[in-house]
Design a protein around this motif. Structure first.
Motif, PDB file in Angstrom:
ATOM      1  N   GLU A 249       0.812  -1.134  -0.053  1.00 48.02           N
ATOM      2  CA  GLU A 249      -0.352  -0.200   0.015  1.00 48.02           C
ATOM      3  C   GLU A 249       0.772   1.167  -0.054  1.00 48.02           C
ATOM      4  N   LEU A 250       0.875   2.191  -1.097  1.00 47.19           N
ATOM      5  CA  LEU A 250       1.473   3.349  -1.011  1.00 47.19           C
ATOM      6  C   LEU A 250       0.671   4.313  -0.161  1.00 47.19           C
TER       7      LEU A 250
ATOM      8  N   ASN B 176       6.624   6.485   0.718  1.00 49.84           N
ATOM      9  CA  ASN B 176       6.315   5.823   1.793  1.00 49.84           C
ATOM     10  C   ASN B 176       5.404   4.882   1.700  1.00 49.84           C
ATOM     11  N   LEU B 177       5.709   3.380   2.047  1.00 50.38           N
ATOM     12  CA  LEU B 177       4.788   2.405   1.807  1.00 50.38           C
ATOM     13  C   LEU B 177       4.874   1.555   2.932  1.00 50.38           C
ATOM     14  N   ARG B 178       3.929   0.534   2.771  1.00 52.93           N
ATOM     15  CA  ARG B 178       3.799  -0.200   3.738  1.00 52.93           C
ATOM     16  C   ARG B 178       3.278  -1.550   3.054  1.00 52.93           C
ATOM     17  N   PHE B 179       3.455  -2.795   3.710  1.00 46.32           N
ATOM     18  CA  PHE B 179       3.094  -4.033   3.012  1.00 46.32           C
ATOM     19  C   PHE B 179       3.199  -5.090   4.188  1.00 46.32           C
ATOM     20  N   GLN B 180       2.628  -6.289   4.019  1.00 44.28           N
ATOM     21  CA  GLN B 180       2.590  -7.204   5.274  1.00 44.28           C
ATOM     22  C   GLN B 180       3.659  -8.425   4.903  1.00 44.28           C
ATOM     23  N   LEU B 181       4.297  -8.722   5.968  1.00 42.14           N
ATOM     24  CA  LEU B 181       5.117  -9.974   5.856  1.00 42.14           C
ATOM     25  C   LEU B 181       4.526 -11.030   6.224  1.00 42.14           C
TER      26      LEU B 181
END
Length: 206
Positions: free
Chosen positions: A155-156, A178-183
């Protein structure tokens, strides 16, 4: 010699028939009482037998209810043991998650993308960096979404234009993102790569 019966024979005959009828009725009444008594005793015996069976069934039902409760308790204990076992297995498998994270990032980072910050909160990875263009950031998002089983739901959060000074005369235009994601956990990756071994209805979101 001629005998003449002067007695009222018709009255006597009627009396005889009446007495015979009364005797027959009394005998029928006695027979009915005997038959009714036999039937009553037979029904009482049947009722007593059925009550005995009902009592036996009730006692067996109570025994089965006790056994069912014991089985339910054992099933709960087994479920709790399995949950603890899975938790231990997940912890053992998750020890290598940082290695998988860094290894996959080096594979999925496109040329011209540089990271400045990396933070993990639970299974959520927050990442900041700069890219030579917005297209490089889009390529990074596609890689995180499609090219690795370890990452999901990229997700950006933010992307802004910025200037980077390589030298006093060399100014470069870059995209700060700046982004995030699930590990994903190792067990989730295993289930995703081996659908036949995954529990029914389990799936890994992308």
């Amino acid at each position: 010699m001629i005998l003449i019966n002067l007695l009222p024979h018709r009255e006597a005959a009627r009396k005889h028939r009446r007495e015979l009828f009364q005797a027959t009725m009394f005998a029928s009444f006695l027979a009915g009482l005997v038959v009714a008594g036999i039937i009553y005793m037979w029904l009482q015996n049947r009722i007593a037998d059925q009550q005995g069976r009902n009592g036996f069934l009730q006692s067996e039902i109570k025994v089965l209810e006790g056994q069912i409760k014991e089985i339910a308790t054992l099933e709960d204990e087994i479920a709790a043991l399995r949950a603890r076992q899975k938790a231990v297995e997940d912890l053992q498998a998750d020890r290598n998650l940082p290695v998988h994270l860094l290894n996959e990032l080096t594979k999925q980072l496109p040329e011209g993308v540089y990271l400045t910050s990396l933070k993990q909160t639970g299974q959520t990875i927050s990442m900041q960096g700069v890219a030579q263009s917005n297209e490089r950031v889009s390529e990074l998002l596609r890689n995180l979404s499609n090219n690795t089983p370890w990452f999901t739901k990229p997700e950006l959060i933010e992307i802004v234009s910025n200037n980077v000074s390589l030298s006093p005369r060399d100014q470069r235009r870059v995209a700060a993102f700046n982004l995030r994601f699930q590990l994903l956990r190792a067990s989730d990756v295993k289930n995703a790569t081996n659908p036949a071994s995954a529990p029914a209805g389990a799936s890994v979101g992308k």
